[in-house]
Structure formats: C-alpha cells, structure tokens
Scaffold this motif. Structure first.
Motif, PDB file in Angstrom:
ATOM      1  N   HIS A  30       0.898  -1.241  -0.046  1.00 49.89           N
ATOM      2  CA  HIS A  30      -0.162  -0.101   0.055  1.00 49.89           C
ATOM      3  C   HIS A  30       0.765   1.187  -0.158  1.00 49.89           C
ATOM      4  N   ILE A 105      -4.259  -9.219   3.257  1.00 48.44           N
ATOM      5  CA  ILE A 105      -5.098  -8.193   3.536  1.00 48.44           C
ATOM      6  C   ILE A 105      -6.455  -8.337   3.095  1.00 48.44           C
ATOM      7  N   GLU A 106      -7.450  -8.474   3.248  1.00 45.04           N
ATOM      8  CA  GLU A 106      -9.000  -8.872   2.793  1.00 45.04           C
ATOM      9  C   GLU A 106      -9.019  -8.138   1.542  1.00 45.04           C
ATOM     10  N   TYR A 107      -8.648  -7.088   1.059  1.00 42.90           N
ATOM     11  CA  TYR A 107      -9.019  -6.412  -0.292  1.00 42.90           C
ATOM     12  C   TYR A 107      -8.166  -7.329  -1.321  1.00 42.90           C
ATOM     13  N   MET A 132      -4.076   2.477   6.360  1.00 41.84           N
ATOM     14  CA  MET A 132      -3.862   2.951   5.063  1.00 41.84           C
ATOM     15  C   MET A 132      -3.923   4.431   5.043  1.00 41.84           C
ATOM     16  N   ARG A 136      -8.049   4.473   7.333  1.00 47.76           N
ATOM     17  CA  ARG A 136      -8.525   2.915   7.633  1.00 47.76           C
ATOM     18  C   ARG A 136      -7.673   1.966   7.989  1.00 47.76           C
ATOM     19  N   PRO A 138      -6.994  -1.707   7.754  1.00 53.87           N
ATOM     20  CA  PRO A 138      -7.551  -2.963   6.677  1.00 53.87           C
ATOM     21  C   PRO A 138      -7.651  -4.263   7.815  1.00 53.87           C
ATOM     22  N   GLU A 140      -6.923  -8.134   8.284  1.00 56.40           N
ATOM     23  CA  GLU A 140      -6.123  -9.205   7.809  1.00 56.40           C
ATOM     24  C   GLU A 140      -6.550 -10.627   7.891  1.00 56.40           C
TER      25      GLU A 140
END
Ligand code: COA
Length: 153
Positions: A30, A105-107, A132, A136, A138, A140
């Motif tokens: 990121h 990371i969930e995204y 981020m 936010r 994130p 994990e």
C-alpha cells in the motif's frame, strides 16, 4: 517458460522493478517502502525465491521465521504474467520450503482466491498493525496450510 529458483543478491534490482509495477497496478504494498530492496528481505527471512522468464524477474516470494513458524511473505507476480500459475508455483515452493502460515489483507481478492484454491485454511481475521493513507485500518486474514498442527489460539 517460467522457472522458479532461489533469489540471489544480483536479482534484487529486477525484483524491485517488478514490485514497482505491482505497486502501481495493485496497491501492493500500500505504501511504497523507503528501502524497497530491504522491504523484500524482512527481518528473519529464511529463504527467498524468484520466478524468471527470459532473464526477467516476473515473480517473488520469501519465507519468514515468525513466532515459531515459517510464514509466506512478499508474494507478487508481474501483472503481464498473471493467470498462468506463476503465483501458484511460488506458493508451492514456499510450502516445500516449510511455510505453513500466511497473512493477507482482505482486499487482496486475487491472493485470497489463490490461497483458498490451493488448500490454505482461514484460521483468523484481525485488524492490521498499520493504517491506510485514508486512515482506515484494513482487516488481515490469517491462513494455515495445516490446521491440525498450526491452528491459532
Ligand atoms: C496474488 C498473485 C500473486 C497471483 O498470481 P498469479 O500468477 O496470477 O496466480 P495464479 O496464476 O497461480 O492463479 C491465479 C489465476 O490463475 C487461474 N488458474 C488457476 N488454475 C489454472 C490452470 N490450471 N490453468 C490456467 N489458469 C489457472 C485462476 O483462475 C486465476 O485466474 P484469474 O486471476 O483470472 O482469476 C497476483 O495476483 C499478485 O501479484 N497480486 C498483487 C500482490 C498481492 O496481492 N500479493 C499477495 C500479498 S498477501
């Protein structure tokens, strides 16, 4: 033909160039690290491999010794080389090297699809240790290759 082999010091510039493409296309990592070559070798790195195609680094993975287990880390594949099992081969190599845990990371949906397709088991979800750029935090996901011996408390 893509081959997977141990990473050498001479590979680092090529790994950083590929990481730069991945950062631009996928937001991974990121935040672009101050020392990208150093970022590719986290503390307690036990082994590192690259995927190579026509003398170009197209993928990368390391395993890191953390809290008594080997974790998959820094896994990425050059965007132009995705979807032909390069990520799968690197993950398999990390597993052969002894890795039994990983976090994601969930995204990172493509990575999650790869882990779940190759038999990794979701064992935990937790807020990441970092935020981020929009503030936010994130979520994990933690995955385990062998839930019978490695399930988290
Ligand atoms: C996650 C990542 C490493 C996957 O790399 P990859 O080389 O594309 O992975 P694979 O080819 O092994 O598997 C993914 C694709 O192969 C496809 N695939 C699976 N089996 C296949 C087969 N037998 N033949 C052809 N394709 C196949 C999957 O359907 C998937 O396709 P899709 O991307 O169109 O949904 C890559 O997307 C990446 O670098 N992402 C950014 C960095 C990142 O998120 N890293 C993880 C940090 S935890």
């Amino acid at each position: 033909m893509v081959s997977v082999r141990p990473r050498t010091a001479a590979d680092l510039p090529g790994c950083v160039a590929t990481l730069c493409e991945v950062h631009e296309s996928d937001d991974y990592p990121h935040r672009w690290p101050h020392d990208p070559a150093g970022w590719l070798t986290p503390e307690n790195t036990a082994a590192a491999w690259v995927a190579e195609h026509e003398n170009r680094i197209v993928g990368h993975v390391v395993i890191v010794d953390r809290v008594g287990a080997l974790w998959v880390s820094r896994l990425f594949v050059r965007p132009q080389h995705r979807g032909s099992l390069v990520g799968d081969s690197l993950l398999r190599q990390a597993r052969i090297g002894g890795a039994s845990m990983l976090d994601v990371i969930e995204y990172s949906t493509k990575a999650i699809e790869l882990y779940e397709r190759t038999g990794w088991t979701l064992v935990d979800r937790r807020p990441a240790e970092w935020t981020m750029s929009d503030g936010r935090r994130p979520v994990e996901r933690i995955y385990c290759a062998d839930p019978r011996s490695n399930r988290l408390a």
